[in-house]
Scaffold this motif. Structure first.
Motif, PDB file in Angstrom:
ATOM      1  N   SER A   1     120.704  41.730  60.429  1.00  0.00           N
ATOM      2  CA  SER A   1     121.569  42.362  59.439  1.00  0.00           C
ATOM      3  C   SER A   1     122.921  42.736  60.054  1.00  0.00           C
ATOM      4  O   SER A   1     123.958  42.651  59.396  1.00  0.00           O
ATOM      5  CB  SER A   1     120.847  43.527  58.752  1.00  0.00           C
ATOM      6  OG  SER A   1     121.246  44.750  59.279  1.00  0.00           O
TER       7      SER A   1
ATOM      8  N   ASN B   1     126.518  41.311  58.852  1.00  0.00           N
ATOM      9  CA  ASN B   1     127.567  42.273  58.517  1.00  0.00           C
ATOM     10  C   ASN B   1     128.868  41.955  59.266  1.00  0.00           C
ATOM     11  O   ASN B   1     129.954  41.895  58.672  1.00  0.00           O
ATOM     12  CB  ASN B   1     127.041  43.680  58.852  1.00  0.00           C
ATOM     13  CG  ASN B   1     128.069  44.748  58.635  1.00  0.00           C
ATOM     14  OD1 ASN B   1     129.072  44.827  59.346  1.00  0.00           O
ATOM     15  ND2 ASN B   1     127.849  45.587  57.631  1.00  0.00           N
TER      16      ASN B   1
ATOM     17  N   ARG C   1     132.463  40.028  57.780  1.00  0.00           N
ATOM     18  CA  ARG C   1     133.779  40.669  57.916  1.00  0.00           C
ATOM     19  C   ARG C   1     134.734  39.822  58.754  1.00  0.00           C
ATOM     20  O   ARG C   1     135.916  40.145  58.878  1.00  0.00           O
ATOM     21  CB  ARG C   1     133.621  42.051  58.567  1.00  0.00           C
ATOM     22  CG  ARG C   1     133.144  43.128  57.611  1.00  0.00           C
ATOM     23  CD  ARG C   1     133.164  44.502  58.296  1.00  0.00           C
ATOM     24  NE  ARG C   1     132.005  44.703  59.145  1.00  0.00           N
ATOM     25  CZ  ARG C   1     132.039  45.090  60.427  1.00  0.00           C
ATOM     26  NH1 ARG C   1     133.191  45.317  61.024  1.00  0.00           N
ATOM     27  NH2 ARG C   1     130.932  45.261  61.104  1.00  0.00           N
TER      28      ARG C   1
END
Ligand SMILES: *Cc1c(COP(=O)(O)O)cnc(C)c1O
Length: 375
Positions: free
Chosen positions: A28, A32, A36
């Motif tokens: 995760s 993430n 980005r």
């Protein structure tokens, strides 16, 4: 731990465990950061640097490509270079000496003591008019007697730089390894106590000017405005690795606690064997707080013991491939260090990591006890 029939195998180090043990959380984080597009020198790195510095009590931490770079950049930022000699302990990774070499200085090896760390009494005889610094290695997760080393440095006007690649969180008299010297390094190599998923490292320093030079040196010689202010290297800690490390740093105390309990168990089971010398237990010496990066014993008939353990499914390792740094002939050292050379005929590392169960540790101990009982 894997069992095949009645036979147990205890690998020296279980690399997949580093990832699989917390796979969901790691995936995760990777998603993430990836979504980005935050890959180089982003907020996750800045956060990790702040948290790492706070954890150790250092004023600054700077993420770099690996701990070897961290050592070299630290020396360069501190002004160690051409014509200087730097005293180091020969029981260390070749990286310690290589960093000194590539900073432009001459590495001068000295003996290890019975604790396998730099022998403070070996430092003074190695000092010459060219000696600029001492670089102790905080080996196996234990910090050297820094009172003795700092006193010698002060007496002779020498600087101290620390190789703390193996010692994040280790303390001497309540002070963290890596905060005694002008700079130090931490390694995030996967098998280190705080490991990432590839190479990574950090420089620690308390000195504002050195910090500014480290920042420039590790990023093409650029200052915060992007202006090139000196010749620099490219050695940055990837932002994604930093995000993964920052997550793991939050659970680091738990990891250290487990390693210390494994060390206690080894000590209880093996401490009485006259054929072995084992590291001190976690609470045996009030001046030392050890994180047990490695569990390095000395053993009679070491090679036979290692072969026996291998037959029984237990992985062990002789550090650095079995040689002290000064014994690598092609590197041109001329020193003879008989105590350290003798150590390298006796030393062996037992499995020490958080994938081990108490049953695994007891099995390793049973095998060792059987070996000395049966022959
Ligand atoms: C692992 C290690 C290094 C090098 O660390 P890298 O991050 O692999 O460059 C240096 N010194 C010691 C004592 C080490 O154990």
């Amino acid at each position: 731990m894997k069992t095949i029939g009645t036979e147990r195998t205890v690998p020296f180090f279980d690399y997949p465990h580093v990832f699989i043990s917390q796979e969901e959380a790691f995936v995760s984080i990777i998603k993430n950061v990836g979504r980005r597009g935050a890959f180089i020198m982003q907020k996750d790195l800045a956060d990790f640097e702040v948290n790492l510095a706070a954890y150790t009590g250092a004023k600054y931490a700077v993420g770099v490509g690996n701990a070897t770079d961290a050592l070299q950049i630290g020396l360069m930022a501190g002004g160690v270079g051409l014509g200087d000699e730097v005293i180091f302990c020969s029981h260390t990774m070749v990286a310690t000496a290589a960093a000194i070499h590539f900073a432009g200085a001459t590495p001068v090896p000295v003996e290890a003591g019975s604790d396998h760390l730099m022998d403070p009494t070996a430092i003074e005889p190695a000092i010459t008019p060219r000696t600029k610094a001492i670089m102790p290695t905080q080996l196996n997760g234990r910090t050297c007697d820094m009172d003795a080393i700092m006193a010698i440095a002060e007496k002779h006007g020498l600087e101290v730089y620390e190789d703390t690649a193996q010692a994040l969180g280790s303390k001497f008299k309540g002070k963290c390894a890596g905060t005694f010297g002008r700079t130090s390094c931490i390694s995030f190599y996967p098998a280190k106590v705080l490991g990432c998923f590839g190479d990574g490292g950090a420089v620690l320093t308390n000195d504002d000017e050195i910090y500014q030079r480290v920042l420039a040196l590790h990023d093409h010689g650029r200052d915060h405005s992007g202006e090139v202010v000196m010749w620099g290297l490219n050695s940055r800690l990837d932002n994604m690795q930093a995000a993964l490390l920052d997550y793991q740093l939050k659970g680091y105390d738990r990891v250290v606690k487990r390693r210390r309990s494994i060390a206690r168990l080894y000590r209880e089971r093996l401490g009485q064997l006259e054929q072995l010398a084992v590291p001190p237990g976690p609470n045996d010496d009030p001046h030392h707080f050890d994180v047990y990066q490695n569990y390095e014993i000395e053993a009679e008939r070491r090679d036979e013991l290692q072969a026996y353990l291998k037959e029984r499914g237990v992985g062990t390792l002789i550090q650095w491939g079995g040689k002290a740094v000064h014994q690598f002939e092609k590197l041109g050292f001329t020193q003879s260090l008989p105590y350290t050379e003798r150590l390298f005929e006796r030393m062996l590392m037992l499995p020490m990591n958080i994938s081990l169960t108490d049953d695994d540790v007891n099995y390793v101990c049973d095998c060792i006890i059987d070996f000395y009982r049966s022959r």
